[in-house]
Write an enzyme that holds these catalytic residues in place. Structure first.
Site, mmCIF file in Angstrom:
data_model
loop_
_atom_site.group_PDB
_atom_site.id
_atom_site.type_symbol
_atom_site.label_atom_id
_atom_site.label_comp_id
_atom_site.label_asym_id
_atom_site.label_seq_id
_atom_site.Cartn_x
_atom_site.Cartn_y
_atom_site.Cartn_z
ATOM 1 N N TYR A 1 -3.750 15.972 -10.838
ATOM 2 C CA TYR A 1 -2.962 14.686 -11.352
ATOM 3 C C TYR A 1 -1.890 15.092 -12.239
ATOM 4 C CZ TYR A 1 -2.404 10.440 -13.927
ATOM 5 O OH TYR A 1 -2.004 9.403 -14.778
ATOM 6 N N LYS B 1 2.119 14.018 -12.604
ATOM 7 C CA LYS B 1 2.942 13.454 -13.556
ATOM 8 C C LYS B 1 3.914 14.318 -14.313
ATOM 9 C CE LYS B 1 0.945 9.623 -13.274
ATOM 10 N NZ LYS B 1 1.674 8.031 -12.991
ATOM 11 N N THR C 1 -9.706 0.416 -22.359
ATOM 12 C CA THR C 1 -10.276 -0.715 -22.872
ATOM 13 C C THR C 1 -11.562 -0.721 -22.832
ATOM 14 O OG1 THR C 1 -8.338 -2.136 -22.173
ATOM 15 C CG2 THR C 1 -10.366 -3.576 -22.996
ATOM 16 N N ASP D 1 0.885 -1.103 -0.093
ATOM 17 C CA ASP D 1 0.097 -0.048 0.033
ATOM 18 C C ASP D 1 0.980 1.209 -0.074
ATOM 19 O OD1 ASP D 1 -1.741 1.894 0.409
ATOM 20 O OD2 ASP D 1 -2.564 1.263 2.325
#
Length: 254
Positions: A158, A162, A193, A64
């Site tokens: 986010y 990155k 997907t 974790d």
């Protein structure tokens, strides 16, 4: 398969689904012994059993990665034990994505996202890279994102994490490269997907790009195999865009 990674060991974080799973499976198919890391033992066992059924070598290592140095150090230690004493390839893939706007992001979420997406890989690399240096070399692959360099109206938090990982890639290449540890990153595009016969909502973000479609986890995994293997021995500090041309070419609305 060409067995390009035969004899090597690899730790892949966030390896129980999507891109991380595809990378773990691709590494194993190329001959690497893989530590599949994640928070779900059930999904981890599924990935490991699939790899072993195809003749590959893999073990699940629970972790974790909450951003604490202790959690990252514990994973590094356990992965090395499972892999026979060393980690030759580290893939910093685990991450979380809240898509809120800036004003809708609270401090708790901010801290959690930076803990998982930046602090955890930072301290994991800090634990693994020196051992790689002592062993004579290794490879580290970070996962960035196309939205680190091409802004969209949501997900600022986010995308900033990155961007941090892509910056760390260059810094670590300078820090560890002279000691035999190559550090590079992959910046995936829209990788999802869709269910058979369905159009995924994210498909619209790839309209007008050179590829004209979403990517697959396997496409990112192919890039990871390249960066982990000998073919990229002269490659240091890059961010390899695997995004269907999303950030490199003008998007023509149709």
């Amino acid at each position: 398969m060409s067995m390009r990674l035969a004899g090597r060991t690899a730790l892949v974080t966030g390896a129980t689904s999507n891109i991380g799973r595809a990378i773990a499976e691709a590494f194993a198919a190329e001959g690497a012994q893989v530590a599949v890391s994640g928070r779900s033992p059930e999904r981890g066992r599924e990935v490991v059993e699939g790899i072993r059924a195809r003749g590959g070598l893999a073990d699940f290592v629970w972790a974790d990665l909450d951003g604490s140095a202790a959690a990252s150090t514990a994973l590094a230690r356990e992965a090395a034990r499972v892999l026979g004493g060393r980690v030759d390839v580290l893939v910093n893939n685990a991450g979380i994505y809240p898509g809120d706007t800036t004003a809708a992001t609270d401090e708790k979420t901010f801290d959690e996202v930076y803990a998982v997406n930046v602090k955890a890989p930072f301290f994991l690399t800090a634990a693994v890279a020196p051992a790689m240096v002592d062993a004579g070399g290794g490879t580290i692959i970070n996962l960035g994102s196309w939205i680190a360099r091409l802004g969209i109206p949501v997900g600022a938090l986010y995308s900033s994490t990155k961007g941090a990982m892509e910056t760390l890639t260059r810094a670590w290449a300078a820090e560890f490269g002279p000691h035999g540890v190559r550090v590079n990153a992959i910046s995936p595009g829209v990788v999802q997907t869709a269910a058979p016969g369905e159009v995924h909502p994210a498909e619209v973000m790839m309209k007008g790009t050179p590829a004209g479609r979403m990517g697959t986890p396997e496409a990112v995994a192919d890039a990871a195999v390249y960066l982990a293997g000998d073919e990229s021995s002269f490659v240091h500090g890059i961010v390899l865009d695997v995004d269907g041309g999303r950030t490199a070419a003008a998007v023509i609305a149709g």
